[in-house]
Design an enzyme around this catalytic site. Structure first.
Site, PDB file in Angstrom:
ATOM      1  N   GLU B  92       0.761  -1.463   0.085  1.00 15.62           N
ATOM      2  CA  GLU B  92       0.117   0.057  -0.032  1.00 15.62           C
ATOM      3  C   GLU B  92       1.046   1.177   0.099  1.00 15.62           C
ATOM      4  O   GLU B  92       1.966   1.232   0.567  1.00 15.62           O
ATOM      5  CB  GLU B  92      -1.039   0.168   1.243  1.00 15.62           C
ATOM      6  CG  GLU B  92      -2.020  -1.140   1.287  1.00 15.62           C
ATOM      7  CD  GLU B  92      -2.896  -1.213   2.477  1.00 15.62           C
ATOM      8  OE1 GLU B  92      -4.147  -1.538   2.458  1.00 15.62           O
ATOM      9  OE2 GLU B  92      -2.347  -0.918   3.617  1.00 15.62           O
ATOM     10  N   CYS B 105       3.641   8.432   0.943  1.00 16.76           N
ATOM     11  CA  CYS B 105       4.192   7.459   1.828  1.00 16.76           C
ATOM     12  C   CYS B 105       4.361   6.289   0.968  1.00 16.76           C
ATOM     13  O   CYS B 105       3.136   5.526   0.813  1.00 16.76           O
ATOM     14  CB  CYS B 105       3.513   7.352   2.889  1.00 16.76           C
ATOM     15  SG  CYS B 105       4.091   5.843   4.372  1.00 16.76           S
ATOM     16  N   CYS B 112       6.665  -7.370   6.582  1.00 17.74           N
ATOM     17  CA  CYS B 112       8.042  -6.752   7.536  1.00 17.74           C
ATOM     18  C   CYS B 112       8.370  -7.689   8.308  1.00 17.74           C
ATOM     19  O   CYS B 112       7.641  -8.506   8.782  1.00 17.74           O
ATOM     20  CB  CYS B 112       7.212  -5.464   7.888  1.00 17.74           C
ATOM     21  SG  CYS B 112       9.014  -4.706   9.004  1.00 17.74           S
ATOM     22  N   CYS B 116       7.465  -5.106  15.143  1.00 15.70           N
ATOM     23  CA  CYS B 116       7.178  -4.071  16.076  1.00 15.70           C
ATOM     24  C   CYS B 116       5.788  -4.335  16.746  1.00 15.70           C
ATOM     25  O   CYS B 116       4.832  -4.576  16.041  1.00 15.70           O
ATOM     26  CB  CYS B 116       7.352  -2.898  15.751  1.00 15.70           C
ATOM     27  SG  CYS B 116       9.112  -2.572  14.996  1.00 15.70           S
ATOM     28  N   CYS B 119       2.650  -2.104  15.001  1.00 16.99           N
ATOM     29  CA  CYS B 119       2.394  -1.984  13.878  1.00 16.99           C
ATOM     30  C   CYS B 119       1.634  -2.905  13.044  1.00 16.99           C
ATOM     31  O   CYS B 119       1.856  -4.178  13.441  1.00 16.99           O
ATOM     32  CB  CYS B 119       3.675  -1.951  13.234  1.00 16.99           C
ATOM     33  SG  CYS B 119       3.839  -1.697  11.497  1.00 16.99           S
ATOM     34  N   HIS B 287      -2.425   4.792  16.692  1.00 16.52           N
ATOM     35  CA  HIS B 287      -3.715   4.308  16.067  1.00 16.52           C
ATOM     36  C   HIS B 287      -3.947   2.908  16.605  1.00 16.52           C
ATOM     37  O   HIS B 287      -3.144   2.025  16.182  1.00 16.52           O
ATOM     38  CB  HIS B 287      -3.648   4.552  14.765  1.00 16.52           C
ATOM     39  CG  HIS B 287      -3.379   5.899  14.395  1.00 16.52           C
ATOM     40  ND1 HIS B 287      -2.322   6.412  13.541  1.00 16.52           N
ATOM     41  CD2 HIS B 287      -4.105   7.013  14.138  1.00 16.52           C
ATOM     42  CE1 HIS B 287      -2.215   7.632  13.192  1.00 16.52           C
ATOM     43  NE2 HIS B 287      -3.220   8.132  13.905  1.00 16.52           N
ATOM     44  N   CYS B 330      -0.353   6.392   9.916  1.00 15.91           N
ATOM     45  CA  CYS B 330       0.894   5.441  10.346  1.00 15.91           C
ATOM     46  C   CYS B 330       0.569   4.363  11.224  1.00 15.91           C
ATOM     47  O   CYS B 330      -0.040   4.285  12.318  1.00 15.91           O
ATOM     48  CB  CYS B 330       1.683   6.551  11.427  1.00 15.91           C
ATOM     49  SG  CYS B 330       3.247   6.062  11.683  1.00 15.91           S
TER      50      CYS B 330
END
Lengths: 221, 356
Positions: B92, B105, B112, B116, B119, B287, B330
């Site tokens: 994305e 972005c 990934c 984390c 995330c 978020h 984010c």
């Protein structure tokens, strides 16, 4: 990891490179530096090939350093590592990393070669009364199982995802953790494996009441 | 035989390509010009190459531009684009228009490896590296391509874990023969993989953003497993060693978690960690993601935290949240559901074809 020019390293001769299961090897090198159980080293064949990180699997006071690795057919390094013979040279960094502080009554959760740092901790007597939960696809990939079984007894749990029902738990580590009656929110959990395994395991532990402060993870970067 | 994409190749790679094809060396500059400055949509539009050469190239190569599969639009104008990047892989990109700029972005990996805690991308694991062409395609193939003023490598993936492709893409963005952007319009964000950090600082003039999130070792281990390999103190020490100031900006990203990293002791430790380093801190609202025990710090407390850091001499800003309603903000980018859906389709198809 990107380039050997960015890493302090030396050339070392291979002491042995034993195949212990299909595609899995134990590589032994002289220990040139002190290390703390849980640390990693970067290994490589030549300056042109990107170094990769491996956890040390041996005890802190051994004269030799042991690295457990499994060959990835599409990998840039492991197919070459697996061809190394005694006396061949490879590039080796100093040990580094901080996946080292381990508390008593720890629960170690690993898949595949993720067992390596926990072996180092156990062999170095860094922890008392640890439980090891190890996941693998077939019985031959439960590395060090003889030692772990004789040392930990019932606190050594093998989760075999592709085994027939028998003496091992049949299913993935994550399935086991969802069902595990003895899972305690008061213990400290140490995870080592792929990103998928670590993230999924962490979510399961959190859903079962383990605080994030009690979960420490090392991912195969 | 599948066609080889041209988009994303550097001039050096194009030079190798034209030599291999028996074309004059200057054709590399011509092709780069068509790809990155004249924005053609096909090899056939490269009109200063002879028809024969264009036909010769078309037999082996393609531009490699891939249109987005989907777009979602936020009430605040942010748009999230979904790009296919290969077998069952998706990434994305988020287009974020503001009054005086428009930021894109971009993703550097499908999924990934960093895992984390805060995330969404980390929850889908790692599916693969993007090529420089796939990274730049996220810019080139959106309708707002010409409006974009800034690019941040803060989408899916860890850019320093795919540094070669990222550096190739920034070379194309910033070269005279490429898109001619100023490196000041580009920010590459990382958790701080130290060897790659050194290489980036040496080979790129783009801005650097480091995901910090807490100055305390044990807390950062809890939030970011990479702390076990590359501790933040070592990352900052490395930046001190290699950062020479000048046009490049170094910033530290700091997502604020209620009761975890938003206390006065964090301000004090941040001041100690960053003391004397020419940098800024960006505070980011958290978020909430599904199944996460983390909660975001209140706006009032974020303001207090910003002021406390500012009073310690650290230039600190609060990043405004954009695209939250379309999961474009984010830490919210994820294509996990799509991967699962596609795997299911793949396996049902396989099952079906096996039984007929």
């Amino acid at each position: 990891m990107k380039s050997w020019s960015d890493i302090e390293h030396s050339k070392q001769r291979v002491i042995s490179n034993e195949r212990i299961a299909p595609g899995s090897h134990l590589l032994k090198l002289h220990r040139n530096h002190k290390f703390i159980a849980g640390q990693v080293i970067a290994l490589g064949i030549s300056a042109e090939i990107e170094p990769r990180l491996y956890s040390i699997a041996s005890a802190e006071n051994d004269d030799l350093i042991t690295i457990l690795y499994s060959e990835k057919a599409e990998g840039a390094l492991t197919p070459m590592l697996s061809n190394l013979k005694t006396g061949d040279t490879l590039l080796v960094s100093k040990p580094f990393g901080t996946f080292t502080a381990v508390k008593d009554n720890a629960v170690f959760v690993a898949t595949g070669t993720g067992i390596a740092p926990f072996m180092s901790m156990l062999l170095s007597n860094k922890v008392n009364h640890a439980t090891v939960i190890h996941g693998a696809s077939y019985p031959e990939f439960f590395y060090f199982s003889e030692y772990l079984h004789s040392t930990l007894g019932e606190r050594y749990i093998r989760c075999c995802s592709r085994c027939m029902p028998g003496c091992l738990y049949v299913g993935r580590v994550t399935k086991f953790l969802k069902e595990w009656d003895a899972l305690s929110p008061n213990k400290n959990y140490y995870l080592c494996g792929s990103a998928e395994m670590v993230v999924e395991t962490r979510d399961i532990l959190i859903s079962r009441g383990v605080s994030t402060a009690k979960i420490n993870s090392e991912i195969y970067f | 035989m599948s066609l080889i994409p041209l988009y994303g190749k550097t001039r050096t790679e194009l030079a190798e390509l034209v030599i291999a094809e028996g074309l004059p060396k200057f054709s590399a500059t011509q092709i780069a010009d068509w790809l990155y400055r004249k924005d053609v949509d096909s090899i056939d539009q490269m009109s200063n190459l002879s028809k024969k050469v264009r036909e010769q190239l078309s037999e082996k190569y393609t531009l490699g531009l891939i249109a987005p599969d989907q777009v979602s639009e936020s009430t605040d104008g942010t748009k999230k684009y979904l790009f296919p990047t290969g077998n069952n892989k998706f990434v994305e990109a988020a287009y974020i228009p503001e009054s005086d700029r428009a930021t894109l972005c971009v993703s550097s990996q499908a999924g990934c490896k960093m895992g984390c805690l805060f995330c969404m991308t980390g929850k889908q694991g790692f599916q693969g590296q993007l090529t420089s062409g796939e990274i730049l395609n996220q810019l080139r193939s959106i309708p707002e391509f010409r409006n974009v003023t800034n690019i941040v490598y803060m989408g899916m993936g860890e850019p320093f874990d795919n540094l070669d492709s990222v550096l190739k893409s920034t070379e194309i963005l910033t070269s005279d023969w490429g898109m001619g952007w100023s490196p000041k319009r580009i920010t590459v964000s990382s958790v701080g993989l130290i060897p790659a950090l050194r290489k980036f600082m040496e080979q790129s003039n783009c801005h650097l953003a480091i995901s910090l999130h807490t100055p305390f070792e044990e807390e950062r281990k809890m939030l970011m497993p990479i702390q076990n390999v590359y501790p933040i103190a070592d990352v900052v020490a490395e930046i001190r060693k290699v950062f020479k100031g000048g046009q490049r900006r170094v910033s530290f990203e700091y997502i604020m978690f209620d009761g975890i990293n938003d206390t006065p002791k964090h301000v004090k430790e941040m001041a100690k960690l960053l003391s004397g380093l020419e940098c800024r801190v960006n505070l980011i609202r958290f978020h909430t993601i599904p199944d996460s025990p983390l909660r975001g710090t209140s706006d009032a407390k974020m303001l207090e935290f910003r002021d406390a850091l500012t009073s310690k001499g650290i230039f600190t800003t609060i990043r405004s949240s954009r695209g939250q309603d379309i999961q474009a903000a984010c830490g919210l980018l994820s294509t996990k559901a799509l991967i699962e859906k596609n795997n299911l389709l793949f396996f049902s198809h396989k099952f079906f074809t096996n039984i007929v």
